[in-house]
Every structure is written in C-alpha cells, then in structure tokens.
Design an enzyme around this catalytic site. Sequence first.
Site, PDB file in Angstrom:
ATOM      1  N   GLY A  66       3.121  -4.109   9.957  1.00 57.20           N
ATOM      2  CA  GLY A  66       1.852  -4.269   9.254  1.00 57.20           C
ATOM      3  C   GLY A  66       1.633  -5.756   9.024  1.00 57.20           C
ATOM      4  O   GLY A  66       2.326  -6.602   9.613  1.00 57.20           O
ATOM      5  N   LYS A  91       8.191   2.137  13.494  1.00 60.67           N
ATOM      6  CA  LYS A  91       8.645   3.490  13.839  1.00 60.67           C
ATOM      7  C   LYS A  91       7.668   4.248  14.724  1.00 60.67           C
ATOM      8  O   LYS A  91       8.067   5.149  15.431  1.00 60.67           O
ATOM      9  CB  LYS A  91       9.002   4.282  12.590  1.00 60.67           C
ATOM     10  CG  LYS A  91       7.887   4.783  11.727  1.00 60.67           C
ATOM     11  CD  LYS A  91       8.481   5.716  10.660  1.00 60.67           C
ATOM     12  CE  LYS A  91       7.521   5.983   9.534  1.00 60.67           C
ATOM     13  NZ  LYS A  91       8.059   6.897   8.541  1.00 60.67           N
ATOM     14  N   GLU A 122     -15.950  -7.274  -5.728  1.00 57.31           N
ATOM     15  CA  GLU A 122     -15.308  -5.955  -5.862  1.00 57.31           C
ATOM     16  C   GLU A 122     -14.937  -5.723  -7.306  1.00 57.31           C
ATOM     17  O   GLU A 122     -14.750  -6.683  -8.061  1.00 57.31           O
ATOM     18  CB  GLU A 122     -14.026  -5.939  -5.026  1.00 57.31           C
ATOM     19  CG  GLU A 122     -14.059  -4.942  -3.900  1.00 57.31           C
ATOM     20  CD  GLU A 122     -12.730  -4.853  -3.189  1.00 57.31           C
ATOM     21  OE1 GLU A 122     -11.678  -4.890  -3.845  1.00 57.31           O
ATOM     22  OE2 GLU A 122     -12.759  -4.749  -1.953  1.00 57.31           O
ATOM     23  N   HIS A 129      -6.435   5.994  -5.561  1.00 57.92           N
ATOM     24  CA  HIS A 129      -7.773   5.504  -5.241  1.00 57.92           C
ATOM     25  C   HIS A 129      -8.776   6.554  -5.695  1.00 57.92           C
ATOM     26  O   HIS A 129      -8.610   7.733  -5.398  1.00 57.92           O
ATOM     27  CB  HIS A 129      -7.918   5.264  -3.733  1.00 57.92           C
ATOM     28  CG  HIS A 129      -9.120   4.431  -3.411  1.00 57.92           C
ATOM     29  ND1 HIS A 129     -10.397   4.930  -3.481  1.00 57.92           N
ATOM     30  CD2 HIS A 129      -9.242   3.134  -3.068  1.00 57.92           C
ATOM     31  CE1 HIS A 129     -11.250   3.967  -3.181  1.00 57.92           C
ATOM     32  NE2 HIS A 129     -10.584   2.865  -2.928  1.00 57.92           N
ATOM     33  N   ARG A 173      -9.803   0.791 -10.996  1.00 54.95           N
ATOM     34  CA  ARG A 173      -9.491   2.022 -10.264  1.00 54.95           C
ATOM     35  C   ARG A 173      -8.880   3.120 -11.128  1.00 54.95           C
ATOM     36  O   ARG A 173      -9.244   4.284 -11.009  1.00 54.95           O
ATOM     37  CB  ARG A 173      -8.456   1.709  -9.187  1.00 54.95           C
ATOM     38  CG  ARG A 173      -9.053   1.103  -8.000  1.00 54.95           C
ATOM     39  CD  ARG A 173      -8.036   0.908  -6.934  1.00 54.95           C
ATOM     40  NE  ARG A 173      -8.755   0.343  -5.813  1.00 54.95           N
ATOM     41  CZ  ARG A 173      -8.197  -0.279  -4.803  1.00 54.95           C
ATOM     42  NH1 ARG A 173      -6.895  -0.416  -4.769  1.00 54.95           N
ATOM     43  NH2 ARG A 173      -8.922  -0.737  -3.825  1.00 54.95           N
ATOM     44  N   HIS A 186      -2.637   6.087  -3.287  1.00 60.56           N
ATOM     45  CA  HIS A 186      -3.147   5.040  -2.409  1.00 60.56           C
ATOM     46  C   HIS A 186      -2.182   3.891  -2.172  1.00 60.56           C
ATOM     47  O   HIS A 186      -1.943   3.490  -1.046  1.00 60.56           O
ATOM     48  CB  HIS A 186      -4.441   4.511  -3.039  1.00 60.56           C
ATOM     49  CG  HIS A 186      -5.152   3.495  -2.219  1.00 60.56           C
ATOM     50  ND1 HIS A 186      -5.470   3.704  -0.904  1.00 60.56           N
ATOM     51  CD2 HIS A 186      -5.627   2.255  -2.536  1.00 60.56           C
ATOM     52  CE1 HIS A 186      -6.116   2.639  -0.430  1.00 60.56           C
ATOM     53  NE2 HIS A 186      -6.209   1.741  -1.392  1.00 60.56           N
ATOM     54  N   GLU A 229       3.953  -4.173   1.021  1.00 59.50           N
ATOM     55  CA  GLU A 229       3.858  -3.095   0.025  1.00 59.50           C
ATOM     56  C   GLU A 229       5.229  -2.602  -0.433  1.00 59.50           C
ATOM     57  O   GLU A 229       5.371  -2.126  -1.560  1.00 59.50           O
ATOM     58  CB  GLU A 229       3.024  -1.942   0.611  1.00 59.50           C
ATOM     59  CG  GLU A 229       2.618  -0.933  -0.440  1.00 59.50           C
ATOM     60  CD  GLU A 229       1.519   0.009   0.011  1.00 59.50           C
ATOM     61  OE1 GLU A 229       0.740  -0.338   0.924  1.00 59.50           O
ATOM     62  OE2 GLU A 229       1.445   1.116  -0.559  1.00 59.50           O
ATOM     63  N   ARG A 272      -2.791  -2.845  -9.507  1.00 60.38           N
ATOM     64  CA  ARG A 272      -3.139  -3.793  -8.445  1.00 60.38           C
ATOM     65  C   ARG A 272      -4.635  -4.050  -8.427  1.00 60.38           C
ATOM     66  O   ARG A 272      -5.440  -3.121  -8.414  1.00 60.38           O
ATOM     67  CB  ARG A 272      -2.716  -3.226  -7.094  1.00 60.38           C
ATOM     68  CG  ARG A 272      -3.132  -4.090  -5.927  1.00 60.38           C
ATOM     69  CD  ARG A 272      -2.805  -3.408  -4.617  1.00 60.38           C
ATOM     70  NE  ARG A 272      -3.642  -2.257  -4.388  1.00 60.38           N
ATOM     71  CZ  ARG A 272      -4.519  -2.157  -3.391  1.00 60.38           C
ATOM     72  NH1 ARG A 272      -4.676  -3.125  -2.532  1.00 60.38           N
ATOM     73  NH2 ARG A 272      -5.239  -1.060  -3.242  1.00 60.38           N
TER      74      ARG A 272
HETATM   75  C1  LIG Z   1      -7.015   3.540   3.651  1.00 52.68           C
HETATM   76  C2  LIG Z   1      -6.479   2.271   3.055  1.00 52.68           C
HETATM   77  C3  LIG Z   1      -7.340   1.241   2.721  1.00 52.68           C
HETATM   78  C4  LIG Z   1      -6.853   0.044   2.187  1.00 52.68           C
HETATM   79  N1  LIG Z   1      -7.725  -0.975   1.925  1.00 52.68           N
HETATM   80  C5  LIG Z   1      -7.238  -2.158   1.493  1.00 52.68           C
HETATM   81  C6  LIG Z   1      -8.094  -3.280   1.335  1.00 52.68           C
HETATM   82  O1  LIG Z   1      -9.285  -3.218   1.619  1.00 52.68           O
HETATM   83  N2  LIG Z   1      -7.555  -4.456   0.880  1.00 52.68           N
HETATM   84  C7  LIG Z   1      -6.220  -4.579   0.579  1.00 52.68           C
HETATM   85  O2  LIG Z   1      -5.785  -5.669   0.167  1.00 52.68           O
HETATM   86  N3  LIG Z   1      -5.394  -3.524   0.736  1.00 52.68           N
HETATM   87  C8  LIG Z   1      -5.855  -2.335   1.203  1.00 52.68           C
HETATM   88  N4  LIG Z   1      -4.998  -1.292   1.371  1.00 52.68           N
HETATM   89  C9  LIG Z   1      -3.567  -1.496   1.128  1.00 52.68           C
HETATM   90  C10 LIG Z   1      -2.976  -2.319   2.282  1.00 52.68           C
HETATM   91  O3  LIG Z   1      -3.509  -1.861   3.495  1.00 52.68           O
HETATM   92  C11 LIG Z   1      -1.472  -2.219   2.344  1.00 52.68           C
HETATM   93  O4  LIG Z   1      -0.905  -2.433   1.090  1.00 52.68           O
HETATM   94  C12 LIG Z   1      -0.895  -3.239   3.316  1.00 52.68           C
HETATM   95  O5  LIG Z   1      -1.570  -3.169   4.537  1.00 52.68           O
HETATM   96  C13 LIG Z   1       0.589  -2.980   3.503  1.00 52.68           C
HETATM   97  O6  LIG Z   1       1.034  -3.799   4.540  1.00 52.68           O
HETATM   98  P1  LIG Z   1       2.555  -3.779   4.925  1.00 52.68           P
HETATM   99  O7  LIG Z   1       2.713  -4.742   6.060  1.00 52.68           O
HETATM  100  O8  LIG Z   1       3.396  -3.956   3.749  1.00 52.68           O
HETATM  101  O9  LIG Z   1       2.843  -2.270   5.434  1.00 52.68           O
HETATM  102  P2  LIG Z   1       2.127  -1.399   6.541  1.00 52.68           P
HETATM  103  O10 LIG Z   1       0.904  -2.011   7.045  1.00 52.68           O
HETATM  104  O11 LIG Z   1       2.033  -0.009   6.030  1.00 52.68           O
HETATM  105  O12 LIG Z   1       3.198  -1.404   7.735  1.00 52.68           O
HETATM  106  C14 LIG Z   1       4.419  -0.716   7.607  1.00 52.68           C
HETATM  107  C15 LIG Z   1       5.170  -0.791   8.928  1.00 52.68           C
HETATM  108  O13 LIG Z   1       6.502  -0.326   8.727  1.00 52.68           O
HETATM  109  C16 LIG Z   1       6.874   0.541   9.775  1.00 52.68           C
HETATM  110  N5  LIG Z   1       7.934   1.451   9.317  1.00 52.68           N
HETATM  111  C17 LIG Z   1       7.921   2.281   8.245  1.00 52.68           C
HETATM  112  N6  LIG Z   1       9.082   2.961   8.182  1.00 52.68           N
HETATM  113  C18 LIG Z   1       9.843   2.547   9.223  1.00 52.68           C
HETATM  114  C19 LIG Z   1      11.130   2.882   9.713  1.00 52.68           C
HETATM  115  N7  LIG Z   1      11.907   3.816   9.128  1.00 52.68           N
HETATM  116  N8  LIG Z   1      11.584   2.254  10.827  1.00 52.68           N
HETATM  117  C20 LIG Z   1      10.819   1.332  11.472  1.00 52.68           C
HETATM  118  N9  LIG Z   1       9.588   0.977  11.054  1.00 52.68           N
HETATM  119  C21 LIG Z   1       9.116   1.570   9.939  1.00 52.68           C
HETATM  120  C22 LIG Z   1       5.583   1.250  10.136  1.00 52.68           C
HETATM  121  O14 LIG Z   1       5.711   1.783  11.436  1.00 52.68           O
HETATM  122  C23 LIG Z   1       4.587   0.086  10.038  1.00 52.68           C
HETATM  123  O15 LIG Z   1       4.602  -0.639  11.232  1.00 52.68           O
HETATM  124  C24 LIG Z   1      -5.465  -0.091   1.928  1.00 52.68           C
HETATM  125  C25 LIG Z   1      -4.605   0.949   2.253  1.00 52.68           C
HETATM  126  C26 LIG Z   1      -5.089   2.115   2.825  1.00 52.68           C
HETATM  127  C27 LIG Z   1      -4.135   3.209   3.179  1.00 52.68           C
END
Ligand SMILES: Cc1cc2nc3c(=O)[nH]c(=O)nc-3n(C[C@H](O)[C@H](O)[C@H](O)COP(=O)(O)OP(=O)(O)OC[C@H]3O[C@@H](n4cnc5c(N)ncnc54)[C@H](O)[C@@H]3O)c2cc1C
Length: 536
Positions: A33, A54, A132, A249, A295, A356, A380, A391
């Site tokens: 992500g 994954k 927002e 959410h 929220r 959410h 996250e 948040r």
């Molecule tokens: C519908 C929605 C709308 C949102 N809108 C907003 C917004 O407008 N603004 C904002 O700031 N935030 C928003 N958020 C929150 C935000 O998207 C997330 O908090 C953020 O993208 C998290 O990023 P990350 O890189 O930590 O994890 P993620 O983007 O969730 O990536 C996690 C990664 O870990 C990998 N993974 C997980 N488990 C394993 C494993 N066992 N082995 C190998 N890989 C694994 C997954 O495959 C993925 O690639 C939203 C969330 C959602 C669901």
Amino acid sequence: MLAKQAENRRYLVPVDTASTQQLFTDCLVIGAGIAGLRAALEAAQHCNVTLVCKGTFSDSNTQNAQGGIASVLAETDSFQSHIADTLKTGGGIADAAVVERVIKEGPALIRQLDEWGTDFDRTDGQIDITLEGGHSHARVAHSHGDSTGRGIAESLIRRVRQTPTINVIENFYTIDLLTDKKNECIGVIGQRPSGSLQIIWAGATILATGGAGRLYRETTNPECATADGLAIAWRAGAVLRDMEFMQFHPTTLYIAGASRALVTETLRGEGAILRDGGGQPFMKEYDSAGELAPRDVVSRAILDRMLKTGATHVYLDIRHFDKDHFQRRFPLISELCESFDIDVSKDLIPVRPSAHYMIGGVKTDKDAATHIGRLFACGEIASTGLHGANRLGSNSLLEGLVFGKIAGQSAVSIINGSKPEYHRMQIEVPPSDRSRLDAEDVRNSLRALMWRNVGITRQQTPLTEAAEIITFWQRYVMDKVFTAPFGWECQNMLTVAGLMAYAANERKESRGVHYRQDHPDRDDKNFAKHIELKRE
Ligand SMILES: Cc1cc2nc3c(=O)[nH]c(=O)nc-3n(C[C@H](O)[C@H](O)[C@H](O)COP(=O)(O)OP(=O)(O)OC[C@H]3O[C@@H](n4cnc5c(N)ncnc54)[C@H](O)[C@@H]3O)c2cc1C
C-alpha cells in the site's frame, strides 16, 4: 500490560530453514500500500529491497481510498491549524511531536508524489483542495475525483517497477517473523505463489500490512485487511497499542448482498443531508455541526436513529446537487449508484456505518522502530501516536507516506550499522488432539460477533461475552496447522479480535471512537493514557 491468549503459539507452521527455499535481501518490505511502496522506494536508493504482498498490487486499502490526502497546501492554511485539528480530533492522547512531524513533512512529500506522476486534480495548474469534516481549512488533495488512493498507488507502483534494486513478489503470504535470541527480526517464513514455503532472510524488515476491517461483518475494507501483520507482530513479541480504537465510517452503501462500498464524507462536506426512513434530517439533534460533525459522532447518531426507528439504514440526500458536477467530482460513487439504479437526482442513497480504519497497532517510535530489533512498522498497521483516539479524515494516507519514508531510512541505517546473524532454525508445532472447527464458519461468526459486541457502541457484558467466545474458538483453531492463507488468516483474526475485545473492556470510559454505553464520559483521571499489550 501482559496479555495471554488461549494457545499462546509463537509460530503457525513447523519449518526447518535448512530444507526450505531461501532468499537473502538487505531490506524486506511486507505490504504494497502507500506505506510499503514509499518505504521500498526510500530504502532502494541505498540497498537491495524485496517487496512482497499477499495478493496482487491491486488489493490494498490504499487502492480503495477515495476522499484524498490531507496537507497544508494553501497559503491561507497553516501547520498550526492542521496540527490543532489533528490534536483536537485525537481526544487528548495523540502524540504532539509525531503530529507536528507528520504535518510538517507532508507538503514536500505530496509535491514529490506530484513529480512522480500522481495525477492530482487541478484548477489553473494548482492542486485542488477540498474541505472535509474536522478540518478548519480546505486541505484535502484528490486524484480523479474520488479515486485518490488508486491515483497515488499507481504512480508509486510505476516507480517501484522502474527501480532495479526492488524485487517484487506478489501473491506471497507472510506467515511469521523469524526472531533470534537477541530479540531481532532476521526474516520471515511465507508461502510463495506456487504453494511452497519460503524463508526470506533480511537485514531489516518493514511491516506495512495495513488494517483489520475484515474482522467486522460490515466493513469498507477489501479482503486483504485481515489483521495479519498485527497478529504476526504480536506472536513475535511486539507491543500492540490502542487496540480498542477501531474507527467506523458513518456512510457506506447499504444494499443487502452488495459489498459495503464507502460513500465518501466529502459529499457531506459539499452539502449532502442525512435523513431517516421518514425523510427527516436528524444530525442537528445530535451535534450542532450537523452533517459535518466528526465521524464517530455521525456513526453513533445514525446507529441511534436506526435503533429508534427500527430501520436497517438511513439515507444520504444529494438530490439538490448539480448532477454533472457530481458525476465529474465523484465518478466512483456515481457509477456505483447507477449500477444499483439509484438516480441521485431523484432517489435517496441508502447508507449505514461500517468498520473502516484501525487506529491501534504495532507501537513504533519516531523512527518507525518497534520493540523488536531490525523490525519497523508503518502505515495503518503502526501505532505512531498521530491519531490518538480518533483519526482525522485523510490523515492516514499522509501518515503512510511520511512514515513510509521514515521506515525506509531507518531500515537503511540499521543495515549499514551491522549485519544480522543468520542461523538454521528448526521450528516445531505440537500435534493437536482437539476437534477441528470449520474455518469459514468461524470467520463468519467472528465477524458477526465483533460487529454486535465490539462495535460502534460497547458495554461490559457483551464485551466479556465476546472475549469468552473468542477464547473458545481460539482453543480449537489456534492449535491447528493450516497449509493455506485462509486458515492462517482465521488464526490471525482470532488473535487480534481477542486483543481488541480485551482492550475495549479495559478502557472503562468513552474517548474518540471508543464509546462505552456503561461509561459514557471521558475519564481523564484514569484513562488519559494508552493501553499497551504484550504477549505473556
Ligand atoms: C474505502 C476506503 C476509503 C478510504 N479513504 C481514505 C481517504 O480518502 N484518505 C485517507 O487518508 N485514508 C483513506 N482510507 C484509509 C487508507 O486508505 C489506509 O489507511 C491506507 O491506505 C493504509 O495504507 P497501508 O499502506 O498501511 O496499507 P494497505 O494499503 O492496506 O496495504 C496493505 C498491504 O499489505 C499486504 N499484506 C497484508 N497482509 C499480508 C501478508 N500476510 N503477507 C504479505 N502481504 C500482506 C496487502 O497485500 C497490501 O499490499 C480509506 C480506506 C478505505 C478502505
């Protein structure tokens, strides 16, 4: 606080590293992500990086993020204002130093994303910014209207693919961290796309596995959000913090059988009205800010209205919006509504709250370091202290971006400082003589239980009941050895659900997103602090 779980297993699978496929890398990043991608790009400037996820790159919370990314981009805005909004939303337990750092580093990193090809929406060449809920200034940048996450992820993925020092392995399921006697993380055990086990030895490991929304029946999160990283870190001995804080959410599309697609709160920022089944607007009865209340307030108001009217949902009214503007500004939601024959110029949109964003996570310091040597966490999954008990919208992409960079830098410094000592590990798991439960049934029942008993409003008896039921399931699921991600995910979900129910029970007050019906007030005397959990 030391916490124990039924079947306190350290590793989920037996393995002898000598007879398992092995790969060596300087820096291992788990998760693709915003946080993992940004961390990999940072580290790859100085060392070799292996980036695993994954599923495919397209399965992440980041790819689903809609509204945008918050940062001080207008001259009329200020760092002080963004800091004050974040601290206010955090309910008294956000870490002021972390808040200041993330907010001050934001603008430069967003401009860098722009240079790297993120297609931010613009007017007269300037990045557009929106107001927002919870923000006192317009400061939310977006891409392709409500496809911000995808816009950012695509530019980062392009850059990752063009970076020769990054080796990408999609469909690699990380099962456990390998730790040595010095409490250092020296790599992972995982499952390759082919199904065979694989060891990846690493000089530094960055956990960026995202959130835990799939622990709930109603959630905006995609399938990957099964809390794997939290459980993996827990088993390895990391400290988990703020596990009671799950943000709900308020408005996700409610059509029975359809997935809970998020209807962005930017719509409320732009004038959408919440109405109950009788067509009555109700938000002003709950908060003077009405639809622009935070929220957690809106989620509880909707839940209360649903209970009072016996309805399964409420409605979002945007009939007064300019339809062309709506289609241009919110193409995803527009398409979604059309796909269910909802004509937004005439019909109301059925909505209800869903799980959410996981605020709690692996405790990290200012350098993204965890309590385990050579292990960093960002995004996250991490509990950096930015969000406190709640948040502020659009601050999570920002956190992933800033702490992704920091984690990448920290990994490089540790690799440059010293090399880990890799050695043969023989991990055994005792055989189980207890009955086998159906993992799919347990997963579904767990998600329903979490929604009912550890949901938007909480109280002692349902929380205790949840903890007891989870402990029962753990006894029959945690002692088994699975051979595929579905079972490991179930074990991870049970582990993290148990910790969330435990922490929610411990916090006998209401603060931020954690609302106790039996303790409705904030209790600064006893609870202006974090609840930290560590495996016994
Ligand atoms: C519908 C929605 C709308 C949102 N809108 C907003 C917004 O407008 N603004 C904002 O700031 N935030 C928003 N958020 C929150 C935000 O998207 C997330 O908090 C953020 O993208 C998290 O990023 P990350 O890189 O930590 O994890 P993620 O983007 O969730 O990536 C996690 C990664 O870990 C990998 N993974 C997980 N488990 C394993 C494993 N066992 N082995 C190998 N890989 C694994 C997954 O495959 C993925 O690639 C939203 C969330 C959602 C669901």
